[in-house]
Design an enzyme around this catalytic site. Structure first.
Site, short mmCIF file in Angstrom:
data_model
loop_
_atom_site.label_atom_id
_atom_site.label_comp_id
_atom_site.label_asym_id
_atom_site.label_seq_id
_atom_site.Cartn_x
_atom_site.Cartn_y
_atom_site.Cartn_z
N ARG A 139 0.75 -1.46 -0.34
CA ARG A 139 -0.24 0.19 -0.36
C ARG A 139 0.78 1.38 -0.23
NH1 ARG A 139 -1.58 -3.70 3.36
NH2 ARG A 139 -3.43 -4.79 3.14
N ILE A 140 1.92 1.28 0.81
CA ILE A 140 2.81 2.52 0.96
C ILE A 140 3.91 2.55 -0.19
CG2 ILE A 140 4.71 3.68 1.95
CD1 ILE A 140 3.09 2.49 4.79
N ASP A 183 10.19 -6.49 -5.29
CA ASP A 183 8.86 -7.29 -4.86
C ASP A 183 8.96 -8.79 -4.60
OD1 ASP A 183 6.66 -8.22 -3.53
OD2 ASP A 183 6.43 -5.88 -2.67
N THR A 230 11.32 3.99 6.14
CA THR A 230 10.40 4.45 6.82
C THR A 230 9.44 3.36 7.14
OG1 THR A 230 9.09 5.05 5.12
CG2 THR A 230 9.96 6.45 6.07
N SER A 231 10.56 1.86 6.97
CA SER A 231 9.66 0.21 7.20
C SER A 231 9.51 0.13 9.04
CB SER A 231 9.99 -0.31 5.73
OG SER A 231 11.29 -0.86 6.63
N ARG A 232 10.69 0.02 9.01
CA ARG A 232 11.15 -1.10 10.32
C ARG A 232 12.81 -0.83 10.62
NH1 ARG A 232 6.72 0.21 11.42
NH2 ARG A 232 5.12 -0.65 12.19
N ASP A 290 13.34 7.42 9.40
CA ASP A 290 12.03 8.10 10.83
C ASP A 290 11.73 6.48 12.06
OD1 ASP A 290 9.51 9.08 11.67
OD2 ASP A 290 8.54 7.00 10.69
N GLU A 347 15.28 1.70 18.56
CA GLU A 347 13.90 2.97 19.15
C GLU A 347 13.07 2.61 20.14
OE1 GLU A 347 11.65 3.01 14.97
OE2 GLU A 347 9.78 2.78 16.59
N HIS A 401 9.68 8.24 14.16
CA HIS A 401 8.68 6.96 13.64
C HIS A 401 7.09 8.38 13.33
CE1 HIS A 401 8.04 2.79 13.98
NE2 HIS A 401 6.35 3.11 13.01
#
Ligand code: NAI
Length: 329
Positions: free
Chosen positions: A155-156, A175, A230-232, A256, A261, A293
């Site tokens: 989606r992102i 992917d 910006t994922s994990r 992010d 974290e 985050h």
């Protein structure tokens, strides 16, 4: 159904309080502590816990929750890497999540991070406030015409692809499960890394993606290329990234999310000594940009998170199954 919402912040209270009247059968108690082995006792007497990205949902905490009568774990996030799903299944706990709240929020933050990093707007802002109008050190590069790589076209990732195609970039994607709507070219990971000026991570964290970006893969990226995550955090081997930044091979890093974290993000540590030496080293680079985050953090996303989370609880209360169960739980 009684829900205990852990790691509650003011913004959680506001968004959940606004959504709650639409769900008359539910009651919600906001608890400030992060969910872990010490705080799990607070869930006694509740049917469900509502948890966020850095709450501890390992086997011992899940066992404690279940022993206290909890039947449902409501994740108010998309990722579920923090949950021991095997343990949840063995304990008969149902896990639900919010698969989509605003992919645009995360995709747009990815763009914000990248543009800030490569056009140095954060540094320019500070300079201008100090009366320094010098341009040296602020040199950027055009995104138009550049090849950029997007890893993960969920989606992102698909929003990110659209944004960068709109900017006039050549977008390569990788992917294991190609999406029929994506018009960018799917290529093997190594080809994407070798060809891209900018690499953006939009895949989930799992066994296959842990340290997906390691020393070997960083070496495949062109000298001076930029990485955005910006994922994990753990999709990236942070120590390898630091080495690549030190050698100058990696031209910039915008993140992010960070592997460790959980010990830092979402809290004010400004009055404490920073004991995480890896994070401290990251902070020293002029070409590293970090947000804590916040990619999800828009008005639209918060409203959707509260609504879908409470919808999951209401469906579980009515039919014994949430709207969005996490597979394997
Ligand atoms: P999604 O489930 O829609 O898409 C994930 C995509 O990654 C899928 O197409 C999947 O096939 C692909 N993928 C899986 N393994 C891969 C691999 N080894 N290489 C390349 N692609 C792979 O998920 P969505 O909504 O797009 O979110 C992606 C991730 O973003 C989440 O799992 C979460 O970790 C992170 N996220 C971060 C937020 C933040 O605030 N920073 C907020 C929301 C999500």
């Amino acid at each position: 159904m009684k829900i205990a919402l852990f790691s509650a912040k003011r913004f959680d209270r506001l968004s959940f309080d606004a959504a709650l009247p639409a769900y008359p059968g539910l009651s919600l108690t906001c608890l400030e502590p992060r969910l872990d082995a010490a705080s799990a006792v607070l869930a006694a007497g509740f049917d469900a816990v509502c948890a966020f990205v850095n709450d501890d949902l390992g086997a011992p905490v899940l066992a404690q929750l279940q022993a206290q009568g909890v039947r449902l774990v409501l994740l108010r996030c998309a990722g579920f890497n923090q949950v021991d799903l095997k343990a949840a299944q063995a304990l008969g706990l149902t896990v639900a999540r919010v698969p989509e709240y605003s992919p645009h929020a995360v995709a747009e933050h990815t763009l914000a991070l990248l543009l800030t990093l490569i056009r140095r707007t954060h540094r320019a802002h500070n300079r201008v406030r100090e009366g320094n109008f010098e341009l040296d050190g602020l040199l950027g590069f055009d995104l138009h015409g550049k090849t950029v790589g997007v890893i993960g076209t969920g989606r992102i990732g698909r929003c990110v692809v659209n944004i960068f195609q709109g900017l006039g970039c050549e977008v390569l994607v990788h992917d294991p499960v190609p999406h029929p709507e994506v018009t960018a070219r799917y290529v093997p990971l190594d080809e994407l890394l070798a060809a891209s000026k900018v690499v953006m991570l939009q895949c989930p964290l799992n066994a296959a993606t842990h340290h997906l970006i390691n020393a070997e893969r960083l070496a495949r990226m062109p000298r001076g290329s930029v990485l955005v995550n910006t994922s994990r955090g753990a999709v990236v081997d942070t120590k390898a990234v630091i080495d690549a930044l030190k050698s100058g091979h990696l031209g910039g890093l915008a993140i992010d999310v960070y592997e460790e974290e959980a010990a830092l993000f979402f809290e004010d540590h400004s009055d404490e000594v920073l004991t995480d030496d890896v994070f401290a080293r990251l902070l020293t680079f002029p070409n590293v940009l970090i947000t804590a985050h916040q990619a999800f953090f828009t008005e639209e996303a918060l409203a959707a998170i509260a609504d879908v989370t409470l919808g999951n609880a209401a469906a579980f209360a009515a039919q014994g199954a949430p709207l969005h169960p996490v597979r394997g739980s």
